[in-house]
Design an enzyme around this catalytic site. Sequence first.
Site, PDB file in Angstrom:
ATOM      1  N   TRP A  37     -20.507  11.466 -20.127  1.00 19.80           N
ATOM      2  CA  TRP A  37     -20.837  11.752 -18.734  1.00 19.80           C
ATOM      3  C   TRP A  37     -22.116  12.564 -18.651  1.00 19.80           C
ATOM      4  O   TRP A  37     -22.414  13.381 -19.522  1.00 19.80           O
ATOM      5  CB  TRP A  37     -19.709  12.531 -18.059  1.00 19.80           C
ATOM      6  N   TRP A  62      -9.157   8.086  -8.198  1.00 17.83           N
ATOM      7  CA  TRP A  62     -10.422   8.313  -8.900  1.00 17.83           C
ATOM      8  C   TRP A  62     -10.341   7.795 -10.329  1.00 17.83           C
ATOM      9  O   TRP A  62     -11.286   7.186 -10.839  1.00 17.83           O
ATOM     10  CB  TRP A  62     -10.799   9.791  -8.871  1.00 17.83           C
ATOM     11  N   TRP A  84     -15.786  11.593 -13.072  1.00 18.40           N
ATOM     12  CA  TRP A  84     -14.947  11.346 -11.895  1.00 18.40           C
ATOM     13  C   TRP A  84     -14.399  12.632 -11.292  1.00 18.40           C
ATOM     14  O   TRP A  84     -14.139  12.706 -10.084  1.00 18.40           O
ATOM     15  CB  TRP A  84     -13.792  10.404 -12.248  1.00 18.40           C
ATOM     16  N   TRP A 127       1.694   1.704  -3.504  1.00 19.66           N
ATOM     17  CA  TRP A 127       0.640   2.364  -4.289  1.00 19.66           C
ATOM     18  C   TRP A 127       0.712   3.882  -4.126  1.00 19.66           C
ATOM     19  O   TRP A 127       0.482   4.644  -5.081  1.00 19.66           O
ATOM     20  CB  TRP A 127      -0.737   1.854  -3.868  1.00 19.66           C
ATOM     21  N   GLU A 186       0.831  -1.210   0.000  1.00 24.34           N
ATOM     22  CA  GLU A 186       0.000   0.000   0.000  1.00 24.34           C
ATOM     23  C   GLU A 186       0.862   1.256   0.000  1.00 24.34           C
ATOM     24  O   GLU A 186       0.518   2.260  -0.639  1.00 24.34           O
ATOM     25  CB  GLU A 186      -0.941  -0.003   1.213  1.00 24.34           C
ATOM     26  N   ASN A 217     -10.926   2.699   2.830  1.00 22.59           N
ATOM     27  CA  ASN A 217     -10.482   2.502   1.448  1.00 22.59           C
ATOM     28  C   ASN A 217     -11.448   1.660   0.620  1.00 22.59           C
ATOM     29  O   ASN A 217     -11.739   1.982  -0.540  1.00 22.59           O
ATOM     30  CB  ASN A 217      -9.094   1.857   1.431  1.00 22.59           C
TER      31      ASN A 217
END
Length: 479
Positions: free
Chosen positions: A305, A381, A358, A277, A274, A340
């Site tokens: 969208w 996102w 987004w 990431w 993590e 998360n």
Amino acid sequence: MNATTLVWFRQDLRLNDNPALAHAAQLGTVLPVYIFDTNCPEHFKMGSASKWWLHHSLEALNDSLSEQLHCVSGVASEVLFNIVQQHNIKHVVWNRCYEPWQIKRDTELKKLLQAAGVKVQSFNSHLLWEPWQVLKKDKTPYKVFTPYYRRGCLSTAGPRMPIAAPKKIDIVYDSGLDDGVDSLDLLPAIPWFETMEQMWTPGEQGAAQRLSEFLPEGVKNYKNQRDFPALQATSQLSPHLHFGEISPNQIWHAAIASLHGNTEDAGLDGYLTELGWREFSYYLLFHFPHIAQENFSPNFEHFPWRTDTKALRAWQQGQTGIPIVDAGMRELWQTGTLHNRVRMVVASFLVKNLLIDWREGERWFWDCLVDADLAANSASWQWVAGTGADAAPYFRIFNPVTQGQRFDANGEYVKRYCPELSKIPAKYIHNPWEAPNNILEYAGVKLGENYPEPMVDLKATRQRALEALAQSKKLRGEL
């Protein structure tokens, strides 16, 4: 003052493992400065929750520096250059930031200072690996996480060991330079942050305490428990990391040491991944700075969208009628954070079931999160939306009901943030609209009155999302 080094604090609000501060303290006297940069581009201006955190973090740092931190606001490059000229400073140090606008500002300021005969040094205090250090064999950046982390990061030199806080810091303090933390006007006029105050302790000591409480049991259980929001099994260090109250190096080595160096442990590997990431998010932002506002993948430039202000507002307020989504959005508003797993669920609901861009979600998170971080926010996102690097494909659509049933089976998390559903039995807690009338009556739930009807049909909107994806492919000539 000729031998004084100016230390420009930014996203490194700590004394321990602060390379710039350590270097300056070794050289002689130190002039510590924090500048709230008013020249930040509009899109990147700090959100309300982040400002609240920053206020308290600066107070904590000021305490650590014996009330001798110089706090000012203004155009950072101009303010700093003026301080250098007025006090005949010949040496300036800072720890690097990685947001595109900050890189541009720092590069220009460094040239300006050097032209004026000032020595400038910058250090890495915010990342385990610099973005330019980890490249593929052809010297191009990675775009997929696993090879980036496993083949790139872990095969190169490991993260450096943390360095101790200076034993002694000889501070030069000029009251004429210090307007004080309050002058930065970071706290909102309306005290909506009372719940956050009870939950968080911004500052270096708060970060150390949070890490201490997490290790070693949190690391041991991380892989098995991290996806269950009711357990609160994550370290919750991300806001401390963002503001630099603790370094990733401190966390990395403390986590390994807590399990006596057993890097084969699944929980430890999962936790360190993590951190990987987080590194990958910064890596992407550095090499592809457009991702902060634009799709990483050009394939989504023609995506249809929807603009739906009413639906967006219901999502923001946790009034969608989908319990796990509502619980998540209410947690975000009340605490400044969001588990998360639930972040992925609420994000998927917005961009797929509601078909809203987004970027609308990214802006709301930016304002509400105490750990709002440009790299992590934009990369995450885009990952959920399917528009990013190594993203989940758009057609992977989370079903919030099954996600809730799997990761919050008894509804503990939902009931914590949606107390109006507290008497709904576990069988229907994630889909109360399917509960028999007698159960709803017993639970005191009147759908459409004290809890919303579901604002969309999950099956129908899933199909609509898939059709939108097909339409965007058609528009770019793939079909």
